[in-house]
Design an enzyme around this catalytic site. Structure first.
Site, PDB file in Angstrom:
ATOM      1  N   ASN A   1       0.860  -1.189   0.000  1.00 33.80           N
ATOM      2  CA  ASN A   1       0.000   0.000   0.000  1.00 33.80           C
ATOM      3  C   ASN A   1       0.894   1.235   0.000  1.00 33.80           C
ATOM      4  OD1 ASN A   1      -2.459   1.551   0.347  1.00 33.80           O
ATOM      5  ND2 ASN A   1      -1.824   1.894   2.466  1.00 33.80           N
TER       6      ASN A   1
ATOM      7  N   HIS B   1       1.049   5.144   1.316  1.00 40.09           N
ATOM      8  CA  HIS B   1       0.392   6.058   2.246  1.00 40.09           C
ATOM      9  C   HIS B   1       1.098   7.423   2.160  1.00 40.09           C
ATOM     10  CE1 HIS B   1      -2.112   7.136   5.630  1.00 40.09           C
ATOM     11  NE2 HIS B   1      -1.062   7.767   6.126  1.00 40.09           N
TER      12      HIS B   1
HETATM   13  C1  GRF Z   1      -2.505   9.003  -3.023  1.00 42.87           C
HETATM   14  O1  GRF Z   1      -2.219  10.157  -2.329  1.00 42.87           O
HETATM   15  C2  GRF Z   1      -2.218   7.804  -2.150  1.00 42.87           C
HETATM   16  O2  GRF Z   1      -1.182   8.012  -1.257  1.00 42.87           O
HETATM   17  C3  GRF Z   1      -3.478   7.656  -1.377  1.00 42.87           C
HETATM   18  O3  GRF Z   1      -4.488   7.978  -2.307  1.00 42.87           O
HETATM   19  C4  GRF Z   1      -3.971   8.855  -3.302  1.00 42.87           C
HETATM   20  C5  GRF Z   1      -4.256   8.238  -4.643  1.00 42.87           C
HETATM   21  O4  GRF Z   1      -3.973   9.109  -5.684  1.00 42.87           O
HETATM   22  N1  GRF Z   1      -3.544   6.378  -0.752  1.00 42.87           N
HETATM   23  P1  GRF Z   1      -4.072   8.604  -7.185  1.00 42.87           P
HETATM   24  O5  GRF Z   1      -5.480   8.041  -7.366  1.00 42.87           O
HETATM   25  O6  GRF Z   1      -3.030   7.541  -7.370  1.00 42.87           O
HETATM   26  O7  GRF Z   1      -3.846   9.786  -8.038  1.00 42.87           O
END
Ligand code: GRF
Length: 209
Positions: A104, A106
């Site tokens: 994942n 974060h």
């Molecule tokens: C990112 O900031 C990620 O860290 C979080 O959700 C966001 C997803 O952005 N978990 P994207 O859809 O990849 O543009």
């Protein structure tokens, strides 16, 4: 043979795109999304990656949702799962079946600013309000809880005095796009080992080794 990666996403999909476009030792062969209007679906179409919309709400029980997910992952011969802004909890049976093979991303330096309810803009708002000097991004293995699995890669991003949650989010996102493909590639090279709560990254083998 390169590893087959499934990206799970609920939103815009910029991490999906970074993962797909920067693949060296793996291939993104599947997108799983829980919302039929999510931006990631357009990006998957543009890059020719098959996408499946699978919403937990469409199933009578969590158990049936988990069975459907596992069937899809097995039929697509998926080796690794990358959660890239996926806003549904992964069922425990899927975590168990793919233990050590789900990552994942974060948008903060875990273990700080993580946990249930801390996702997206809320994370950056909390960081700015706490007047932190640094934030950053973390790639970690997924366990049964929220944001608590062993950490594989982290990169810091300075928090500027004039930062708003949105300006910080933009700079953190750029770092996410660097470290997520890097983390997947380390696994695809067979250089990552999980030991309890810790992750060991082996150096690249040279001909002299
Ligand atoms: C990112 O900031 C990620 O860290 C979080 O959700 C966001 C997803 O952005 N978990 P994207 O859809 O990849 O543009």
């Amino acid at each position: 043979m390169s590893l087959r990666v499934a990206v799970f996403a609920s939103g815009g999909g910029s991490n999906f795109q970074a993962i797909a476009e920067n693949a060296v030792n793996y291939r993104v062969t599947l997108v799983v999304c829980n919302r039929s209007e999510a931006g990631v679906l357009g990006r998957a179409h543009n890059l020719g990656v098959p996408a499946h919309v699978l919403s937990p709400r469409a199933f009578e029980s969590d158990k049936l949702y988990a069975i459907a997910l596992l069937e899809l992952l097995h039929s697509e011969k998926i080796d690794l799962i990358a959660l890239a802004g996926y806003l549904c909890k992964i069922p425990a049976t899927v975590v168990e079946a793919f233990w050590g093979r789900i990552l994942n991303i974060h948008p903060a330096l875990l273990p700080r600013f993580g946990g249930k309810g801390l996702y997206g803009r809320r994370v950056h708002k909390a960081v700015v309000e706490a007047k932190e000097a640094f934030s950053g991004a973390t790639v970690h293995f997924v366990d049964e809880e929220y944001d608590t699995g062993p950490i594989l890669l982290q990169k810091k991003v300075p928090v500027l005095p004039e930062d708003t949650p949105d300006s910080l989010a933009e700079r953190v996102l750029a770092v996410e796009h660097q470290i997520f493909p890097e983390a997947l590639d380390l696994i695809a090279q067979g250089r990552v080992q999980i030991k309890g709560r810790h992750v060991i990254i082996r150096p690249i083998k040279t001909h002299d080794d």
